[in-house]
Design a protein around this motif. Structure first.
Motif, PDB file in Angstrom:
ATOM      1  N   ASP A  36      37.657  33.697  60.892  1.00  0.00           N
ATOM      2  CA  ASP A  36      36.248  33.655  60.498  1.00  0.00           C
ATOM      3  C   ASP A  36      35.425  34.636  61.324  1.00  0.00           C
ATOM      4  O   ASP A  36      34.584  35.358  60.789  1.00  0.00           O
ATOM      5  CB  ASP A  36      35.673  32.238  60.675  1.00  0.00           C
ATOM      6  N   VAL A  37      35.666  34.672  62.626  1.00  0.00           N
ATOM      7  CA  VAL A  37      34.933  35.590  63.502  1.00  0.00           C
ATOM      8  C   VAL A  37      35.210  37.034  63.086  1.00  0.00           C
ATOM      9  O   VAL A  37      34.292  37.850  62.970  1.00  0.00           O
ATOM     10  CB  VAL A  37      35.306  35.371  64.982  1.00  0.00           C
ATOM     11  N   ALA A  38      36.475  37.339  62.836  1.00  0.00           N
ATOM     12  CA  ALA A  38      36.842  38.701  62.432  1.00  0.00           C
ATOM     13  C   ALA A  38      36.203  39.076  61.096  1.00  0.00           C
ATOM     14  O   ALA A  38      35.698  40.187  60.930  1.00  0.00           O
ATOM     15  CB  ALA A  38      38.361  38.832  62.349  1.00  0.00           C
ATOM     16  N   LEU A  39      36.195  38.145  60.149  1.00  0.00           N
ATOM     17  CA  LEU A  39      35.621  38.433  58.835  1.00  0.00           C
ATOM     18  C   LEU A  39      34.101  38.551  58.867  1.00  0.00           C
ATOM     19  O   LEU A  39      33.526  39.409  58.204  1.00  0.00           O
ATOM     20  CB  LEU A  39      36.042  37.363  57.831  1.00  0.00           C
ATOM     21  N   HIS A  40      33.444  37.692  59.631  1.00  0.00           N
ATOM     22  CA  HIS A  40      31.981  37.698  59.667  1.00  0.00           C
ATOM     23  C   HIS A  40      31.414  38.863  60.466  1.00  0.00           C
ATOM     24  O   HIS A  40      30.363  39.392  60.117  1.00  0.00           O
ATOM     25  CB  HIS A  40      31.457  36.378  60.250  1.00  0.00           C
ATOM     26  N   PHE A  41      32.102  39.245  61.544  1.00  0.00           N
ATOM     27  CA  PHE A  41      31.545  40.260  62.435  1.00  0.00           C
ATOM     28  C   PHE A  41      32.385  41.524  62.569  1.00  0.00           C
ATOM     29  O   PHE A  41      31.934  42.498  63.158  1.00  0.00           O
ATOM     30  CB  PHE A  41      31.326  39.684  63.834  1.00  0.00           C
ATOM     31  N   GLY A  42      33.616  41.508  62.083  1.00  0.00           N
ATOM     32  CA  GLY A  42      34.472  42.676  62.231  1.00  0.00           C
ATOM     33  C   GLY A  42      34.909  42.912  63.666  1.00  0.00           C
ATOM     34  O   GLY A  42      35.245  44.029  64.041  1.00  0.00           O
ATOM     35  N   LEU A  43      34.898  41.857  64.452  1.00  0.00           N
ATOM     36  CA  LEU A  43      35.292  41.975  65.861  1.00  0.00           C
ATOM     37  C   LEU A  43      36.804  41.862  66.000  1.00  0.00           C
ATOM     38  O   LEU A  43      37.439  41.096  65.278  1.00  0.00           O
ATOM     39  CB  LEU A  43      34.640  40.861  66.691  1.00  0.00           C
ATOM     40  N   PRO A  44      37.382  42.606  66.954  1.00  0.00           N
ATOM     41  CA  PRO A  44      38.817  42.446  67.202  1.00  0.00           C
ATOM     42  C   PRO A  44      39.123  41.053  67.742  1.00  0.00           C
ATOM     43  O   PRO A  44      38.346  40.506  68.527  1.00  0.00           O
ATOM     44  CB  PRO A  44      39.128  43.520  68.255  1.00  0.00           C
ATOM     45  N   ILE A  45      40.240  40.488  67.299  1.00  0.00           N
ATOM     46  CA  ILE A  45      40.626  39.141  67.746  1.00  0.00           C
ATOM     47  C   ILE A  45      41.927  39.163  68.536  1.00  0.00           C
ATOM     48  O   ILE A  45      42.469  38.113  68.861  1.00  0.00           O
ATOM     49  CB  ILE A  45      40.720  38.155  66.566  1.00  0.00           C
TER      50      ILE A  45
END
Length: 183
Positions: A36-45
């Protein structure tokens, strides 16, 4: 600024289980995930862990080195940067700004995003200096797992907020609010 629905956020807090890190909703148990974090913000996980020391020996020197300026705080041992200081010093760039001035402004902007959107504390007007050393080499910024740090802080804040005497909440509430719209 984001239009946060605190009624929705507090309703979620009431349904948060610190033991399982899940929300108990009518549709069942669910939680915010790294995906969810990656999809919402495009942040590396994945990648390097986002960590930092809680006390920096020479904060003024660190700020001068990476931001080109340092706050004129009475305390020489400050640990956070005020958003008002970041805005006053980096809101406007000269047309003929040097590459170093651009890099300093980029670091200041990223610090504002970290402290204002991704990992805000509950007082919401400062960002901790622990993140600034991670921005020393802007080409390496994407090598850190920012998404994991955002999620960990959100979980920590949700757990802290379930305690009866807590009156505020930090963490990435924009993520929480947008996530619940998808559930």
């Amino acid at each position: 600024m984001f239009d946060l629905r605190y009624d929705l956020i507090f309703a979620l807090v009431e349904r948060w289980s610190p033991e399982t890190h899940t929300f108990y909703l009518l549709c069942g148990e669910c939680t915010v995930t790294l995906e969810d974090v990656a999809l919402h913000f495009g942040l590396p996980i994945d990648g390097n862990v986002v960590t930092g020391v809680s006390a920096i020996a020479e904060p003024a020197a660190l700020c001068c080195s990476l931001l080109g300026a340092s706050p004129d705080d009475d305390e020489s041992n400050f640990s956070e940067l005020k958003f008002t200081w970041l805005k006053a010093n980096f809101e406007h760039l000269l047309v003929n700004a040097t590459e170093e001035e651009l890099m300093c402004a980029a670091r200041a902007y990223i610090m504002h995003i970290i402290g204002g959107v991704l990992m805000p504390n509950s007082n919401n007007n400062k960002v901790h200096l622990q993140y600034l050393p991670l921005l020393a080499y802007l080409s390496n910024v994407r090598s850190y797992s920012w998404g994991s740090a955002v999620l960990a802080m959100l979980y920590r804040e949700l757990c802290r907020t379930t305690k009866p005497d807590t009156v505020d909440i930090g963490g990435c509430l924009v993520l929480l609010q947008s996530w619940v719209g998808k559930v």
